[in-house]
Scaffold this motif. Structure first.
Motif, PDB file in Angstrom:
ATOM      1  N   THR A 176      30.654  33.722  48.584  1.00  0.00           N
ATOM      2  CA  THR A 176      31.003  32.394  49.103  1.00  0.00           C
ATOM      3  C   THR A 176      31.482  32.443  50.551  1.00  0.00           C
ATOM      4  OG1 THR A 176      33.133  32.707  47.984  1.00  0.00           O
ATOM      5  CG2 THR A 176      31.560  31.223  46.923  1.00  0.00           C
ATOM      6  N   SER A 177      31.440  33.632  51.178  1.00  0.00           N
ATOM      7  CA  SER A 177      31.949  33.750  52.552  1.00  0.00           C
ATOM      8  C   SER A 177      31.143  32.925  53.553  1.00  0.00           C
ATOM      9  CB  SER A 177      31.972  35.222  52.980  1.00  0.00           C
ATOM     10  OG  SER A 177      32.812  35.955  52.115  1.00  0.00           O
ATOM     11  N   ASN A 178      29.929  32.494  53.168  1.00  0.00           N
ATOM     12  CA  ASN A 178      29.183  31.582  54.054  1.00  0.00           C
ATOM     13  C   ASN A 178      29.993  30.327  54.369  1.00  0.00           C
ATOM     14  OD1 ASN A 178      28.931  30.572  51.404  1.00  0.00           O
ATOM     15  ND2 ASN A 178      26.921  29.659  51.796  1.00  0.00           N
ATOM     16  N   ALA A 179      30.894  29.963  53.446  1.00  0.00           N
ATOM     17  CA  ALA A 179      31.724  28.770  53.672  1.00  0.00           C
ATOM     18  C   ALA A 179      32.610  28.937  54.907  1.00  0.00           C
ATOM     19  CB  ALA A 179      32.588  28.487  52.445  1.00  0.00           C
ATOM     20  N   GLN A 180      33.054  30.170  55.161  1.00  0.00           N
ATOM     21  CA  GLN A 180      33.872  30.409  56.362  1.00  0.00           C
ATOM     22  C   GLN A 180      33.110  29.969  57.606  1.00  0.00           C
ATOM     23  OE1 GLN A 180      35.441  34.374  56.936  1.00  0.00           O
ATOM     24  NE2 GLN A 180      35.454  34.779  54.731  1.00  0.00           N
ATOM     25  N   ILE A 181      31.867  30.474  57.725  1.00  0.00           N
ATOM     26  CA  ILE A 181      31.082  30.189  58.931  1.00  0.00           C
ATOM     27  C   ILE A 181      30.769  28.701  59.033  1.00  0.00           C
ATOM     28  CG2 ILE A 181      28.970  30.750  60.201  1.00  0.00           C
ATOM     29  CD1 ILE A 181      30.912  33.106  59.754  1.00  0.00           C
ATOM     30  N   TYR A 200      25.170  34.922  43.561  1.00  0.00           N
ATOM     31  CA  TYR A 200      24.114  35.615  42.803  1.00  0.00           C
ATOM     32  C   TYR A 200      23.953  37.040  43.315  1.00  0.00           C
ATOM     33  CZ  TYR A 200      22.967  30.763  41.760  1.00  0.00           C
ATOM     34  OH  TYR A 200      23.032  29.454  41.373  1.00  0.00           O
ATOM     35  N   ARG A 201      23.830  37.964  42.413  1.00  0.00           N
ATOM     36  CA  ARG A 201      23.519  39.333  42.816  1.00  0.00           C
ATOM     37  C   ARG A 201      22.519  39.949  41.854  1.00  0.00           C
ATOM     38  NH1 ARG A 201      29.426  41.524  44.997  1.00  0.00           N
ATOM     39  NH2 ARG A 201      29.761  39.667  46.281  1.00  0.00           N
ATOM     40  N   SER A 202      21.587  40.667  42.441  1.00  0.00           N
ATOM     41  CA  SER A 202      20.543  41.276  41.639  1.00  0.00           C
ATOM     42  C   SER A 202      21.093  42.549  41.005  1.00  0.00           C
ATOM     43  CB  SER A 202      19.351  41.578  42.547  1.00  0.00           C
ATOM     44  OG  SER A 202      18.374  42.273  41.836  1.00  0.00           O
ATOM     45  N   HIS A 214      30.960  33.380  39.768  1.00  0.00           N
ATOM     46  CA  HIS A 214      31.642  32.410  40.638  1.00  0.00           C
ATOM     47  C   HIS A 214      32.697  33.078  41.504  1.00  0.00           C
ATOM     48  CE1 HIS A 214      29.943  30.086  37.356  1.00  0.00           C
ATOM     49  NE2 HIS A 214      30.017  29.017  38.118  1.00  0.00           N
ATOM     50  N   GLN A 215      32.813  32.579  42.699  1.00  0.00           N
ATOM     51  CA  GLN A 215      33.889  33.049  43.577  1.00  0.00           C
ATOM     52  C   GLN A 215      34.650  31.850  44.131  1.00  0.00           C
ATOM     53  OE1 GLN A 215      31.985  35.429  46.687  1.00  0.00           O
ATOM     54  NE2 GLN A 215      32.418  37.313  45.550  1.00  0.00           N
ATOM     55  N   VAL A 216      35.870  32.122  44.535  1.00  0.00           N
ATOM     56  CA  VAL A 216      36.597  31.128  45.326  1.00  0.00           C
ATOM     57  C   VAL A 216      36.923  31.788  46.659  1.00  0.00           C
ATOM     58  CG1 VAL A 216      38.634  29.685  45.547  1.00  0.00           C
ATOM     59  CG2 VAL A 216      37.587  29.989  43.308  1.00  0.00           C
ATOM     60  N   GLU A 217      36.419  31.175  47.714  1.00  0.00           N
ATOM     61  CA  GLU A 217      36.660  31.675  49.062  1.00  0.00           C
ATOM     62  C   GLU A 217      37.819  30.884  49.656  1.00  0.00           C
ATOM     63  OE1 GLU A 217      34.517  33.965  50.010  1.00  0.00           O
ATOM     64  OE2 GLU A 217      35.063  34.306  52.115  1.00  0.00           O
ATOM     65  N   GLY A 218      38.621  31.555  50.470  1.00  0.00           N
ATOM     66  CA  GLY A 218      39.669  30.818  51.172  1.00  0.00           C
ATOM     67  C   GLY A 218      39.883  31.426  52.534  1.00  0.00           C
ATOM     68  N   PHE A 254      37.007  47.873  53.085  1.00  0.00           N
ATOM     69  CA  PHE A 254      36.163  47.495  54.217  1.00  0.00           C
ATOM     70  C   PHE A 254      35.251  46.324  53.869  1.00  0.00           C
ATOM     71  CE2 PHE A 254      32.189  47.469  56.519  1.00  0.00           C
ATOM     72  CZ  PHE A 254      32.656  47.434  57.832  1.00  0.00           C
ATOM     73  N   PHE A 255      35.247  45.312  54.728  1.00  0.00           N
ATOM     74  CA  PHE A 255      34.231  44.249  54.711  1.00  0.00           C
ATOM     75  C   PHE A 255      33.805  44.055  56.154  1.00  0.00           C
ATOM     76  CE2 PHE A 255      37.155  43.285  51.189  1.00  0.00           C
ATOM     77  CZ  PHE A 255      36.271  43.295  50.123  1.00  0.00           C
ATOM     78  N   PRO A 256      32.519  43.805  56.403  1.00  0.00           N
ATOM     79  CA  PRO A 256      32.064  43.668  57.796  1.00  0.00           C
ATOM     80  C   PRO A 256      32.764  42.538  58.547  1.00  0.00           C
ATOM     81  CG  PRO A 256      30.188  43.857  56.302  1.00  0.00           C
ATOM     82  CD  PRO A 256      31.408  43.686  55.444  1.00  0.00           C
ATOM     83  N   PHE A 257      33.243  41.529  57.809  1.00  0.00           N
ATOM     84  CA  PHE A 257      33.754  40.315  58.467  1.00  0.00           C
ATOM     85  C   PHE A 257      35.266  40.233  58.511  1.00  0.00           C
ATOM     86  CE2 PHE A 257      34.125  38.740  54.137  1.00  0.00           C
ATOM     87  CZ  PHE A 257      33.076  39.403  53.505  1.00  0.00           C
ATOM     88  N   THR A 258      35.956  41.292  58.042  1.00  0.00           N
ATOM     89  CA  THR A 258      37.419  41.297  58.170  1.00  0.00           C
ATOM     90  C   THR A 258      37.867  42.645  58.728  1.00  0.00           C
ATOM     91  OG1 THR A 258      37.524  41.906  55.827  1.00  0.00           O
ATOM     92  CG2 THR A 258      38.002  39.605  56.363  1.00  0.00           C
ATOM     93  N   GLU A 259      38.924  42.615  59.513  1.00  0.00           N
ATOM     94  CA  GLU A 259      39.477  43.836  60.067  1.00  0.00           C
ATOM     95  C   GLU A 259      40.950  43.635  60.400  1.00  0.00           C
ATOM     96  OE1 GLU A 259      38.090  46.795  60.236  1.00  0.00           O
ATOM     97  OE2 GLU A 259      39.949  47.603  61.102  1.00  0.00           O
ATOM     98  N   LEU A 288      40.770  40.695  44.013  1.00  0.00           N
ATOM     99  CA  LEU A 288      40.088  40.031  45.132  1.00  0.00           C
ATOM    100  C   LEU A 288      39.983  40.917  46.363  1.00  0.00           C
ATOM    101  CD1 LEU A 288      42.501  38.876  47.309  1.00  0.00           C
ATOM    102  CD2 LEU A 288      42.849  37.359  45.402  1.00  0.00           C
ATOM    103  N   GLY A 289      39.106  40.485  47.276  1.00  0.00           N
ATOM    104  CA  GLY A 289      38.958  41.135  48.572  1.00  0.00           C
ATOM    105  C   GLY A 289      39.492  40.205  49.643  1.00  0.00           C
ATOM    106  N   ALA A 290      40.032  40.793  50.711  1.00  0.00           N
ATOM    107  CA  ALA A 290      40.633  39.944  51.738  1.00  0.00           C
ATOM    108  C   ALA A 290      40.747  40.716  53.057  1.00  0.00           C
ATOM    109  CB  ALA A 290      42.011  39.469  51.291  1.00  0.00           C
ATOM    110  N   GLY A 291      41.226  40.046  54.069  1.00  0.00           N
ATOM    111  CA  GLY A 291      41.460  40.719  55.339  1.00  0.00           C
ATOM    112  C   GLY A 291      41.660  39.722  56.465  1.00  0.00           C
ATOM    113  N   MET A 292      41.891  40.269  57.658  1.00  0.00           N
ATOM    114  CA  MET A 292      42.009  39.411  58.836  1.00  0.00           C
ATOM    115  C   MET A 292      40.599  39.177  59.387  1.00  0.00           C
ATOM    116  SD  MET A 292      45.196  38.984  58.783  1.00  0.00           S
ATOM    117  CE  MET A 292      45.470  38.039  60.281  1.00  0.00           C
ATOM    118  N   PHE A 313      39.924  35.425  52.210  1.00  0.00           N
ATOM    119  CA  PHE A 313      39.923  36.144  50.935  1.00  0.00           C
ATOM    120  C   PHE A 313      38.840  35.563  50.041  1.00  0.00           C
ATOM    121  CE2 PHE A 313      42.994  32.692  50.732  1.00  0.00           C
ATOM    122  CZ  PHE A 313      42.599  32.002  49.608  1.00  0.00           C
ATOM    123  N   GLY A 314      38.387  36.386  49.118  1.00  0.00           N
ATOM    124  CA  GLY A 314      37.393  35.902  48.153  1.00  0.00           C
ATOM    125  C   GLY A 314      37.708  36.504  46.795  1.00  0.00           C
ATOM    126  N   MET A 315      37.761  35.670  45.782  1.00  0.00           N
ATOM    127  CA  MET A 315      38.125  36.195  44.455  1.00  0.00           C
ATOM    128  C   MET A 315      37.061  35.846  43.419  1.00  0.00           C
ATOM    129  SD  MET A 315      41.310  33.659  43.636  1.00  0.00           S
ATOM    130  CE  MET A 315      42.165  33.886  45.186  1.00  0.00           C
TER     131      MET A 315
END
Ligand code: PHE
Length: 344
Positions: A176-181, A200-202, A214-218, A254-259, A288-292, A313-315
């Protein structure tokens, strides 16, 4: 004339008493007492009588009329009472009979879990972004590129992500991180956003993994947002969601979009020690995963990382629901077995 009247009276009373029902009775009344009825046609002969007879016969006619009327009323009341009690009898309700069983529907546990998560974050000032603002069928750009994924990132592999056949750039979003952008493109900081949805993941389906979940992005974007804010918000979330203050653990990740990035664990809520099946004996459960938010992501949506900072964050909703309600197989959420669903 007197005998005629007496005769009329006797006939009328006999007919009334032998009448079959309410309608019959009305007809008899009209026949004798109506404007063109028998009594009136006799009365019309009054004018031919002597002055001495007139009042006597007139009075007798009135008396007879009254008597017929009275008998009629009694009979009428009798019929009426009978018809009402007949109606009551046939329409009687047996209130001791068991009622029709109409099962009530209830909210799907994933829906109520999402609502609960959203509600908790709304309480901390986050606003809900509906699904249409962060689509499930998404371009690679919003799902990956704008989130700082390098072109050769393994998540972009067809093995992990569902691609569409006809439009090479359209995928089913894997997060759901597309919601950030999409939100940061449209709105200016300060922002506090919460956005639930399907991803969705294969992957091979198992008791722990489904290829739809399902995820909840914030995320929060403002001046001077720190990692401490992230910790405070997420600790408060786990306290409210699990109903009590639970120790949490922030592990570097590690996530490419948080550091920097972190994965957050909550202390196992069903822990039975070494052999615990829920946490494999580690005592911790990842929720959950999260970061700056990475400065590269901010630059991509024209936000100056020297001025603004934010956390994201995304849970996983299924995971949180499984922990909260002690559900041991993710597939239960998708099989629509009422024996499972009616427990919620
Ligand atoms: N999108 C990440 C995932 O699906 C979770 C995440 C969201 C991590 C936001 C950091 C910030 O695993």
């Amino acid at each position: 004339m007197k005998t005629k009247l007496e005769e009329l009276k006797n006939n009328a009373l006999a007919e009334i008493n032998n009448s079959a029902g309410l309608e019959d009775l009305q007809e008899i009344k009209i026949k004798y007492l109506g404007r063109k009825g028998e009594l009136n046609s006799i009365k019309r002969g009054l004018k031919d009588l002597s002055d001495a007879e007139k009042p006597l016969i007139g009075a007798l006619a009135n008396e007879i009329a009254e008597e017929i009327e009275k008998t009629f009323e009694i009979k009428y009341a009798d019929f009426y009472r009978k018809s009402v009690s007949k109606k009551l009898e046939t329409e009687k309700l047996d209130i001791t009979m068991p009622g029709d069983y109409k099962p009530y529907g209830s909210q799907h546990p994933l829906t109520s879990t999402i609502n609960e998560i959203v509600y908790i974050f709304q309480g901390m000032g986050f606003s809900l972004v509906e699904n249409q603002n962060s689509p499930e069928v998404e371009t690679e750009y919003y799902n990956f590129d704008a989130l700082n994924f390098p072109a050769d990132h393994p998540a972009k592999d067809m093995q992990d992500t569902f691609y569409t056949v006809n439009a090479p750039n359209l995928i089913l979003r894997s997060q759901t991180s597309n919601a950030q952008i999409r939100e940061m493109e449209k709105k200016n900081p300060p922002l506090r956003v919460i956005s639930p949805g399907r991803v969705y993941r294969s992957e091979a389906v198992s008791s722990r993994k489904n290829n739809l979940f399902h995820q909840v992005e914030g995320f929060m974007l403002d001046k001077n947002v720190t990692f401490g804010d992230l910790k405070g918000v997420l600790n408060e979330f786990t306290r409210q969601f699990f109903g009590q203050a639970r120790p949490t653990r922030f592990r570097t990740s590690f996530f490419p979009f948080t550091e920097p990035s972190a994965e957050i664990d909550v202390q196992c809520i069903m822990c039975s020690g070494k052999g615990c099946r829920t946490c494999s004996g580690t005592g911790w459960l990842e929720i959950l995963g999260a970061g700056m938010i990475d400065p590269n992501v901010l630059k991509g949506v024209n936000v100056d990382p020297e001025v603004y900072s934010g956390f994201a964050f995304g849970m996983g909703v299924e995971r949180l629901a499984m922990l909260k309600y002690a559900i041991n197989d993710i597939r239960l959420f998708f099989n629509n077995d009422v024996r499972f669903l009616e427990q919620f």
